[in-house]
Write a protein that holds these residues in place. Structure first.
Motif, PDB file in Angstrom:
ATOM      1  N   LYS A   1       0.597  -1.130   0.023  1.00 10.98           N
ATOM      2  CA  LYS A   1       0.041  -0.153  -0.024  1.00 10.98           C
ATOM      3  C   LYS A   1       0.946   1.241  -0.002  1.00 10.98           C
ATOM      4  O   LYS A   1       2.033   1.338   0.590  1.00 10.98           O
ATOM      5  CB  LYS A   1      -0.795   0.043   1.235  1.00 10.98           C
ATOM      6  CG  LYS A   1      -1.856   1.149   1.104  1.00 10.98           C
ATOM      7  CD  LYS A   1      -3.101   1.027   2.491  1.00 10.98           C
ATOM      8  CE  LYS A   1      -4.027  -0.338   2.126  1.00 10.98           C
ATOM      9  NZ  LYS A   1      -4.993  -0.141   3.111  1.00 10.98           N
ATOM     10  N   LEU A   2       0.732   2.168  -0.810  1.00  9.60           N
ATOM     11  CA  LEU A   2       1.402   3.514  -0.719  1.00  9.60           C
ATOM     12  C   LEU A   2       0.804   4.282   0.369  1.00  9.60           C
ATOM     13  O   LEU A   2      -0.154   4.758   0.473  1.00  9.60           O
ATOM     14  CB  LEU A   2       1.005   4.313  -2.096  1.00  9.60           C
ATOM     15  CG  LEU A   2       0.957   3.425  -3.390  1.00  9.60           C
ATOM     16  CD1 LEU A   2       0.880   4.207  -4.660  1.00  9.60           C
ATOM     17  CD2 LEU A   2       2.542   2.787  -3.668  1.00  9.60           C
ATOM     18  N   ILE A   3       1.865   4.813   1.106  1.00  9.45           N
ATOM     19  CA  ILE A   3       1.604   5.414   2.352  1.00  9.45           C
ATOM     20  C   ILE A   3       2.895   6.906   2.221  1.00  9.45           C
ATOM     21  O   ILE A   3       3.631   6.591   1.300  1.00  9.45           O
ATOM     22  CB  ILE A   3       2.042   4.833   3.477  1.00  9.45           C
ATOM     23  CG1 ILE A   3       3.468   4.265   3.717  1.00  9.45           C
ATOM     24  CG2 ILE A   3       0.937   3.750   3.541  1.00  9.45           C
ATOM     25  CD1 ILE A   3       3.803   3.621   4.825  1.00  9.45           C
ATOM     26  N   PRO A   4       2.885   7.864   2.903  1.00  8.47           N
ATOM     27  CA  PRO A   4       3.664   8.991   2.873  1.00  8.47           C
ATOM     28  C   PRO A   4       4.954   8.568   3.122  1.00  8.47           C
ATOM     29  O   PRO A   4       5.095   7.719   4.093  1.00  8.47           O
ATOM     30  CB  PRO A   4       2.915  10.013   3.798  1.00  8.47           C
ATOM     31  CG  PRO A   4       1.554   9.646   4.037  1.00  8.47           C
ATOM     32  CD  PRO A   4       1.344   8.199   3.889  1.00  8.47           C
ATOM     33  N   GLY A   5       5.835   8.888   2.466  1.00  6.52           N
ATOM     34  CA  GLY A   5       7.158   8.641   2.501  1.00  6.52           C
ATOM     35  C   GLY A   5       7.839   7.456   1.811  1.00  6.52           C
ATOM     36  O   GLY A   5       8.779   7.244   1.536  1.00  6.52           O
ATOM     37  N   PHE A   6       6.598   6.984   0.814  1.00  6.68           N
ATOM     38  CA  PHE A   6       7.094   6.091  -0.309  1.00  6.68           C
ATOM     39  C   PHE A   6       7.635   6.553  -1.314  1.00  6.68           C
ATOM     40  O   PHE A   6       7.248   7.659  -1.893  1.00  6.68           O
ATOM     41  CB  PHE A   6       5.700   5.394  -0.581  1.00  6.68           C
ATOM     42  CG  PHE A   6       5.569   3.898  -1.162  1.00  6.68           C
ATOM     43  CD1 PHE A   6       5.366   2.830  -0.310  1.00  6.68           C
ATOM     44  CD2 PHE A   6       6.443   3.653  -2.459  1.00  6.68           C
ATOM     45  CE1 PHE A   6       5.321   1.445  -0.792  1.00  6.68           C
ATOM     46  CE2 PHE A   6       6.347   2.438  -2.813  1.00  6.68           C
ATOM     47  CZ  PHE A   6       6.022   1.258  -1.904  1.00  6.68           C
ATOM     48  N   CYS A   7       8.818   6.190  -1.910  1.00  2.42           N
ATOM     49  CA  CYS A   7       9.390   6.696  -2.936  1.00  2.42           C
ATOM     50  C   CYS A   7       9.642   5.967  -4.043  1.00  2.42           C
ATOM     51  O   CYS A   7      10.316   4.662  -3.774  1.00  2.42           O
ATOM     52  CB  CYS A   7      10.631   7.399  -2.573  1.00  2.42           C
ATOM     53  SG  CYS A   7      10.605   8.816  -1.600  1.00  2.42           S
ATOM     54  N   LEU A   8       9.393   6.187  -5.256  1.00  3.14           N
ATOM     55  CA  LEU A   8       9.457   5.332  -6.485  1.00  3.14           C
ATOM     56  C   LEU A   8      10.041   6.046  -7.578  1.00  3.14           C
ATOM     57  O   LEU A   8      10.030   7.301  -7.875  1.00  3.14           O
ATOM     58  CB  LEU A   8       8.138   4.716  -6.819  1.00  3.14           C
ATOM     59  CG  LEU A   8       7.301   3.688  -6.042  1.00  3.14           C
ATOM     60  CD1 LEU A   8       6.060   3.688  -6.863  1.00  3.14           C
ATOM     61  CD2 LEU A   8       8.316   2.562  -6.161  1.00  3.14           C
ATOM     62  N   ALA A   9      11.184   5.290  -8.499  1.00  6.63           N
ATOM     63  CA  ALA A   9      11.518   5.697  -9.712  1.00  6.63           C
ATOM     64  C   ALA A   9      10.532   4.843 -10.575  1.00  6.63           C
ATOM     65  O   ALA A   9      10.449   3.827 -10.850  1.00  6.63           O
ATOM     66  CB  ALA A   9      12.779   5.328 -10.080  1.00  6.63           C
ATOM     67  N   ILE A  10       9.607   5.794 -11.302  1.00  2.04           N
ATOM     68  CA  ILE A  10       8.593   5.328 -12.372  1.00  2.04           C
ATOM     69  C   ILE A  10       9.245   5.534 -13.519  1.00  2.04           C
ATOM     70  O   ILE A  10       9.629   6.778 -13.987  1.00  2.04           O
ATOM     71  CB  ILE A  10       7.416   6.129 -12.178  1.00  2.04           C
ATOM     72  CG1 ILE A  10       6.877   6.052 -10.470  1.00  2.04           C
ATOM     73  CG2 ILE A  10       6.316   6.056 -13.191  1.00  2.04           C
ATOM     74  CD1 ILE A  10       5.662   6.560 -10.375  1.00  2.04           C
ATOM     75  N   GLU A  11       9.419   4.221 -14.444  1.00  2.00           N
ATOM     76  CA  GLU A  11      10.071   4.263 -15.826  1.00  2.00           C
ATOM     77  C   GLU A  11       9.523   3.217 -16.700  1.00  2.00           C
ATOM     78  O   GLU A  11      10.276   2.515 -16.920  1.00  2.00           O
ATOM     79  CB  GLU A  11      11.774   4.194 -15.438  1.00  2.00           C
ATOM     80  CG  GLU A  11      12.106   3.085 -14.669  1.00  2.00           C
ATOM     81  CD  GLU A  11      13.544   2.673 -14.518  1.00  2.00           C
ATOM     82  OE1 GLU A  11      14.136   3.192 -15.657  1.00  2.00           O
ATOM     83  OE2 GLU A  11      14.180   2.412 -13.709  1.00  2.00           O
ATOM     84  N   PRO A  12       8.639   3.997 -17.435  1.00  2.26           N
ATOM     85  CA  PRO A  12       8.009   3.106 -18.452  1.00  2.26           C
ATOM     86  C   PRO A  12       9.129   2.920 -19.662  1.00  2.26           C
ATOM     87  O   PRO A  12       9.857   3.794 -19.908  1.00  2.26           O
ATOM     88  CB  PRO A  12       6.801   3.579 -19.185  1.00  2.26           C
ATOM     89  CG  PRO A  12       7.015   4.787 -18.700  1.00  2.26           C
ATOM     90  CD  PRO A  12       7.828   4.952 -17.444  1.00  2.26           C
ATOM     91  N   MET A  13       9.416   1.765 -20.294  1.00  4.48           N
ATOM     92  CA  MET A  13      10.082   1.523 -21.710  1.00  4.48           C
ATOM     93  C   MET A  13       9.411   0.922 -22.613  1.00  4.48           C
ATOM     94  O   MET A  13       8.665  -0.104 -22.363  1.00  4.48           O
ATOM     95  CB  MET A  13      11.195   0.749 -21.240  1.00  4.48           C
ATOM     96  CG  MET A  13      12.387   1.381 -20.327  1.00  4.48           C
ATOM     97  SD  MET A  13      13.262   0.131 -19.333  1.00  4.48           S
ATOM     98  CE  MET A  13      12.034   0.140 -17.989  1.00  4.48           C
ATOM     99  N   VAL A  14       9.218   1.673 -23.811  1.00  7.45           N
ATOM    100  CA  VAL A  14       8.076   1.091 -24.845  1.00  7.45           C
ATOM    101  C   VAL A  14       8.853   1.018 -26.215  1.00  7.45           C
ATOM    102  O   VAL A  14       9.482   1.885 -26.513  1.00  7.45           O
ATOM    103  CB  VAL A  14       6.898   2.174 -24.980  1.00  7.45           C
ATOM    104  CG1 VAL A  14       6.076   1.848 -25.821  1.00  7.45           C
ATOM    105  CG2 VAL A  14       6.209   2.553 -23.494  1.00  7.45           C
ATOM    106  N   SER A  15       8.583   0.072 -27.110  1.00  7.49           N
ATOM    107  CA  SER A  15       8.853  -0.082 -28.132  1.00  7.49           C
ATOM    108  C   SER A  15       8.066  -0.137 -29.439  1.00  7.49           C
ATOM    109  O   SER A  15       6.908  -0.220 -28.996  1.00  7.49           O
ATOM    110  CB  SER A  15       9.756  -1.491 -28.431  1.00  7.49           C
ATOM    111  OG  SER A  15       9.076  -2.509 -28.755  1.00  7.49           O
ATOM    112  N   LEU A  16       8.206   0.073 -30.604  1.00  4.82           N
ATOM    113  CA  LEU A  16       7.353   0.288 -31.751  1.00  4.82           C
ATOM    114  C   LEU A  16       7.026  -1.347 -32.012  1.00  4.82           C
ATOM    115  O   LEU A  16       6.400  -1.480 -32.937  1.00  4.82           O
ATOM    116  CB  LEU A  16       8.231   0.592 -32.897  1.00  4.82           C
ATOM    117  CG  LEU A  16       8.108   2.399 -32.738  1.00  4.82           C
ATOM    118  CD1 LEU A  16       9.011   2.972 -34.025  1.00  4.82           C
ATOM    119  CD2 LEU A  16       6.697   3.042 -32.701  1.00  4.82           C
TER     120      LEU A  16
END
Length: 278
Positions: A201-216
């Motif tokens: 569950k996401l709570i205050p203080g939660f840190c993420l590197a969000i990084e989608p990678m998409v190809s053709l």
């Protein structure tokens, strides 16, 4: 175990994130026809030194450079060198990080080299970037990790690909926790699978590197003999976008965006958290 940060620690991560933003600005300006990927690496080293920050990529698992420079069919972890000369029409994803007082920042963007890029490449980068922001907007207290994955995948799946077909959401790589280390729990998929469950569950203080990678094309990749460079198995070009994000009591703070994500999140009906650095 997920490392939960205090407001003071998030402020320190914001400092690191702003250094990463400065590296992005400088390397984006330097990504011109005729430049080598090593030229971009030297630019990044200079910016980090000017800010008194350390690179978190250099030496990580033996990685030999300050940034990752991934050109065209290279998805991630491209190694800068003097042999790779950027050409008009190339697509390059630059992944950079910084450490300030032991706290990490990590972000990536896709840039167009020169002019005259095919509309399908412009759209590929747009879709990848917008899916990242959809994931960031899903970072709300009470949501779970899977809600971030679902938001990213849903956005991509709903976008028509110019010329037909589907975008390939890269399966072997994804986002991650970040803080006192660059890569931490939890691993963040850019798609939903029942095998992974709902996640924490996401709570205050939660840190993420969000990084989608998409190809053709394909969602699948292979690693070259240098044991770092990741390419699509079908040779189709790809895009990579990433921001480090902290969830606070007041909402998400995009640590590696100059404005903390305020403008983009406002477009999505989300209020960004106040910048702890003012």
């Amino acid at each position: 175990m997920v490392e939960i940060k205090t407001p003071d620690q998030i402020a320190k991560m914001r400092e690191a994130g702003l250094v990463v933003a400065a590296v992005h600005a400088a390397t984006s300006a330097a990504a011109v026809p005729g430049a080598t990927t090593n030229d971009l690496d030297q630019v990044a080293r200079k910016v980090l030194a000017e800010h008194g920050a350390k690179p978190n990529f250099l030496g990580y698992g033996g990685f030999p450079a300050t940034i990752c420079t991934s050109v065209n069919e290279v998805v991630v972890h491209g190694i800068p060198d003097d042999r790779t000369v950027l050409k008009d029409g190339d697509l390059i994803s630059i992944d950079a990080g910084a450490i300030v007082d032991g706290w990490h920042g990590d972000a990536a963007f896709t840039a167009f080299v020169g002019t005259g890029h095919a509309p399908e490449l412009v759209e590929l980068s747009r879709v990848t970037e917008e899916s990242m922001w959809a994931g960031i907007a899903a970072m709300r207290v009470g949501n779970r990790l899977v809600d971030v994955s679902r938001a990213i995948e849903t956005y991509i799946r709903r976008q028509p690909r110019p010329g037909g077909g589907k975008y390939g959401i890269i399966e072997e790589y994804g986002g991650h926790g970040i803080g006192t280390e660059m890569h931490m729990d939890p691993h963040l998929l850019n798609y939903v699978t029942r095998k992974r469950g709902k996640g924490p569950k996401l709570i205050p203080g939660f840190c993420l590197a969000i990084e989608p990678m998409v190809s053709l094309g394909t969602p699948h990749t292979e690693v070259l003999e240098d044991e770092w460079t990741v390419i699509t198995t079908d040779g189709t070009w790809s895009s990579h976008w990433e921001h480090s994000v902290a969830l606070t009591e007041d909402g998400p703070l995009v640590l590696t965006a100059v404005d903390g994500g305020k403008a983009k999140l406002a477009e999505l009906g989300v209020t960004a958290a106040p910048d702890p650095l003012g």
